[in-house]
Design an enzyme around this catalytic site. Structure first.
Site: not given
Length: 283
Positions: A10, A14-16, A160
């Site tokens: 990921g 985003g956060i990755g 989810y």
């Protein structure tokens, strides 16, 4: 060689991507391997952080995950930290080419398979496995071992939440089974982060939170979520965080932040065997 070899899935957004950037700036001695769905975005992040290697993989295809594991094993001789960070929330129920519900496969089954295929290099390194979960695991998550693929009932947010709760059960099961082999597994909620999350879901709540000005008030910036992920990837197990636990950002989750299924050892064992069966690995 000094520093850790850190695999960030990921990692194209985003956060990755943010975690990779922050690790590269603060700890340049670490060796980064960046994995993402988009080959172009992944390559761009890899160049930015001077990654040792980068790979693109589609988690809706388990053969892609098997190829990814082989590529990673061919590029590094050890893995000190693996971030199981890829995931997303989707719209209508969709089956993958492997016959699994898409939300479950992308968020849980693919990283479950990848981790098993990387156990050898993880044992050769520091063996840190960090699973990105979510607060939705507490509020809407309920793991039904007999319906992991949501064939009986399906709703995007429920699927989810179930998968993110399963990420915690996965970390706890991994800790119980492999801690004696030097594997240190943990799951954490990075916080509600302002990213492109939910781009494939048109639910009202998702649209309000992620695609309107409300996101500036309700969500934390991706830099903060990335810092939370980097904390576990670069920290020392038993010192900076305790293996086998679930964290809300960087603090151990309090009882009201935890789903009661997290402490159900019999459920974790049943879940583990069913997930292994679906992934085609030894339980």
């Amino acid at each position: 060689m000094t520093g850790r070899t850190i695999v960030v899935t990921g990692g194209s957004d985003g956060i990755g991507a943010e975690a990779a950037r922050q690790i590269a700036r603060a700890r340049p001695e670490h060796r980064l391997v960046v994995v993402g769905r988009s080959a172009q975005k992944t390559a761009a992040v890899a160049r930015e952080v001077a990654a040792a290697a980068h790979f693109a993989a589609d988690y809706t295809r388990l053969d892609d995950v098997r190829r990814l594991a082989a590529d990673i094993r061919g590029s590094v001789d050890r893995i000190d930290a693996l971030a199981n960070n890829a995931g997303g929330i989707f719209g209508e129920r969709t089956a993958t080419v492997d016959g699994n519900e898409k939300t479950f496969q992308v968020n849980l089954l693919a990283p479950f398979l990848l981790t098993h295929l990387l156990l050898e290099p993880l044992r050769a390194g520091d063996g840190i496995v960090v699973n990105t979960s979510s607060a939705s695991a507490r509020f809407v998550g309920k793991v039904d071992v007999n319906d992991l693929n949501h064939e009986k009932t399906y709703a995007p947010m429920r699927a989810y939440g179930d998968a993110k709760l399963a990420n915690i059960l996965f970390a706890r099961g991994l800790h119980a089974r492999y801690r004696s082999a030097g594997i240190n597994a943990v799951a954490f909620d990075p916080g509600n982060v302002r990213t492109g999350f939910g781009a494939e879901n048109d639910g009202l709540l998702t649209r309000l939170l992620y695609r309107t000005p409300l996101s500036r008030l309700a969500l934390i910036p991706p830099e903060r979520g990335g810092a939370n992920l980097a904390h576990f990837l670069t920290g020392t197990p038993g010192v900076d965080w305790e293996p086998g636990l679930f964290y809300s950002q960087r603090k151990p989750a309090r009882p009201w932040q935890n789903n009661r299924q997290v402490n159900d050892e019999a459920l974790i064992d049943r879940f583990w065997h069913r997930a292994a069966q679906l992934a085609g690995v030894e339980p």
